[in-house]
Write a protein that holds these residues in place. Structure first.
Motif, PDB file in Angstrom:
ATOM      1  N   UNK A  33       0.871  -1.351  -0.022  1.00 19.54           N
ATOM      2  CA  UNK A  33       0.135  -0.167   0.050  1.00 19.54           C
ATOM      3  C   UNK A  33       0.851   1.435   0.044  1.00 19.54           C
ATOM      4  N   UNK A  34       1.987   1.043   0.726  1.00 20.23           N
ATOM      5  CA  UNK A  34       2.844   2.318   0.573  1.00 20.23           C
ATOM      6  C   UNK A  34       3.648   2.620  -0.903  1.00 20.23           C
ATOM      7  N   UNK A  35       3.620   1.409  -1.691  1.00 23.73           N
ATOM      8  CA  UNK A  35       4.094   1.604  -3.091  1.00 23.73           C
ATOM      9  C   UNK A  35       3.011   2.459  -3.877  1.00 23.73           C
ATOM     10  N   UNK A  36       1.624   2.190  -3.438  1.00 21.89           N
ATOM     11  CA  UNK A  36       0.673   2.851  -4.469  1.00 21.89           C
ATOM     12  C   UNK A  36       0.504   4.173  -3.712  1.00 21.89           C
ATOM     13  N   UNK A  37       0.634   4.374  -2.437  1.00 16.35           N
ATOM     14  CA  UNK A  37       0.800   5.832  -1.996  1.00 16.35           C
ATOM     15  C   UNK A  37       1.967   6.617  -2.551  1.00 16.35           C
ATOM     16  N   UNK A  38       3.027   6.195  -2.518  1.00 18.30           N
ATOM     17  CA  UNK A  38       4.176   6.658  -3.353  1.00 18.30           C
ATOM     18  C   UNK A  38       4.171   7.033  -4.818  1.00 18.30           C
ATOM     19  N   UNK A  39       3.115   6.087  -5.516  1.00 25.62           N
ATOM     20  CA  UNK A  39       2.862   6.417  -6.799  1.00 25.62           C
ATOM     21  C   UNK A  39       1.754   7.817  -7.042  1.00 25.62           C
ATOM     22  N   UNK A  40       1.067   7.592  -5.851  1.00 25.74           N
ATOM     23  CA  UNK A  40       0.087   9.076  -5.717  1.00 25.74           C
ATOM     24  C   UNK A  40       0.904  10.100  -5.634  1.00 25.74           C
ATOM     25  N   UNK A  41       1.821  10.178  -4.561  1.00 22.98           N
ATOM     26  CA  UNK A  41       2.662  11.290  -4.371  1.00 22.98           C
ATOM     27  C   UNK A  41       3.457  11.542  -5.761  1.00 22.98           C
ATOM     28  N   UNK A  42       3.958  10.925  -6.560  1.00 23.10           N
ATOM     29  CA  UNK A  42       4.620  11.103  -7.723  1.00 23.10           C
ATOM     30  C   UNK A  42       3.800  11.730  -8.751  1.00 23.10           C
ATOM     31  N   UNK A  43       2.437  11.558  -8.441  1.00 19.67           N
ATOM     32  CA  UNK A  43       1.606  12.102  -9.617  1.00 19.67           C
ATOM     33  C   UNK A  43       1.180  11.099 -10.602  1.00 19.67           C
ATOM     34  N   UNK A  44       1.588   9.636 -10.420  1.00 16.46           N
ATOM     35  CA  UNK A  44       1.174   8.860 -11.389  1.00 16.46           C
ATOM     36  C   UNK A  44      -0.119   8.386 -11.609  1.00 16.46           C
ATOM     37  N   UNK A  45      -1.034   9.225 -12.173  1.00 14.43           N
ATOM     38  CA  UNK A  45      -2.550   9.334 -11.958  1.00 14.43           C
ATOM     39  C   UNK A  45      -3.112   8.713 -13.114  1.00 14.43           C
ATOM     40  N   UNK A  46      -2.367   8.425 -14.236  1.00 13.64           N
ATOM     41  CA  UNK A  46      -2.949   8.089 -15.443  1.00 13.64           C
ATOM     42  C   UNK A  46      -3.728   6.744 -15.466  1.00 13.64           C
ATOM     43  N   UNK A  47      -4.060   6.262 -16.604  1.00 12.74           N
ATOM     44  CA  UNK A  47      -4.751   5.059 -16.767  1.00 12.74           C
ATOM     45  C   UNK A  47      -3.878   3.488 -16.267  1.00 12.74           C
ATOM     46  N   UNK A  48      -2.594   3.884 -16.412  1.00 14.44           N
ATOM     47  CA  UNK A  48      -1.801   2.555 -16.192  1.00 14.44           C
ATOM     48  C   UNK A  48      -1.176   2.577 -15.038  1.00 14.44           C
ATOM     49  N   UNK A  49      -1.422   3.924 -14.176  1.00 14.30           N
ATOM     50  CA  UNK A  49      -0.608   3.993 -12.728  1.00 14.30           C
ATOM     51  C   UNK A  49      -1.227   3.044 -11.912  1.00 14.30           C
TER      52      UNK A  49
END
Length: 149
Positions: free
Chosen positions: A36-52
């Motif tokens: 879940x922390x990896x998903x949170x980190x992706x959020x923080x990096x702005x990886x909000x596209x369809x494949x994020x």
């Protein structure tokens, strides 16, 4: 709900999700076991596209939530002429299952229990105001939601 209880639910669900990722050997784009922390980190990096990761797991948890809602619906009776009775214990368990996936959605969207509570109470006030103003589809306006941060 007591804030500590909501925090407990969020903590337990995050731990369960991490355990499932590990047990099922679900890996992130970096090849490491997903957390879940990896998903949170992706959020923080702005990886909000369809494949994020956030979009992928929001979609996965939403599908699971929809599946649980369908299971709950199947436990409800619709034949008003029937002599059957609902299985209240199973219905309660299905509702708890809905909470599992709702909490997973919240965690995946980067919400903490405190933030969830704050947004819930803010949205609750909006809903109360809508009711006081005679809420209907003709008067529905999402602009009041935009003020909720």
């Amino acid at each position: 709900m007591d804030a500590d209880k909501l925090r407990d639910i969020f903590t337990l669900q995050g731990e369960l999700n991490d355990g499932i990722f590990k047990k099922q050997d679900i890996r992130g784009p970096d090849g490491a076991v997903l957390t879940m922390s990896a998903i949170r980190a992706a959020l923080e990096r702005g990886e909000l596209g369809p494949n994020g990761l956030p979009n992928l797991w929001l979609r996965n948890y939403l599908r699971a939530l929809q599946g649980e809602a369908t299971e709950l619906e199947q436990d409800l009776l619709w034949k008003w002429w029937s002599k059957d009775k609902i299985d209240l214990q199973n219905i309660r368990v299905e509702i708890v299952d809905l909470m599992h996936f709702l909490t997973s959605l919240a965690l995946t969207a980067g919400l903490t229990a405190d933030e969830f509570h704050r947004l819930y109470t803010a949205k609750h006030r909006v809903n109360q105001e809508r009711q006081e103003k005679g809420y209907s589809k003709d008067t529905k306006d999402e602009s009041d939601n935009k003020g909720i941060k």
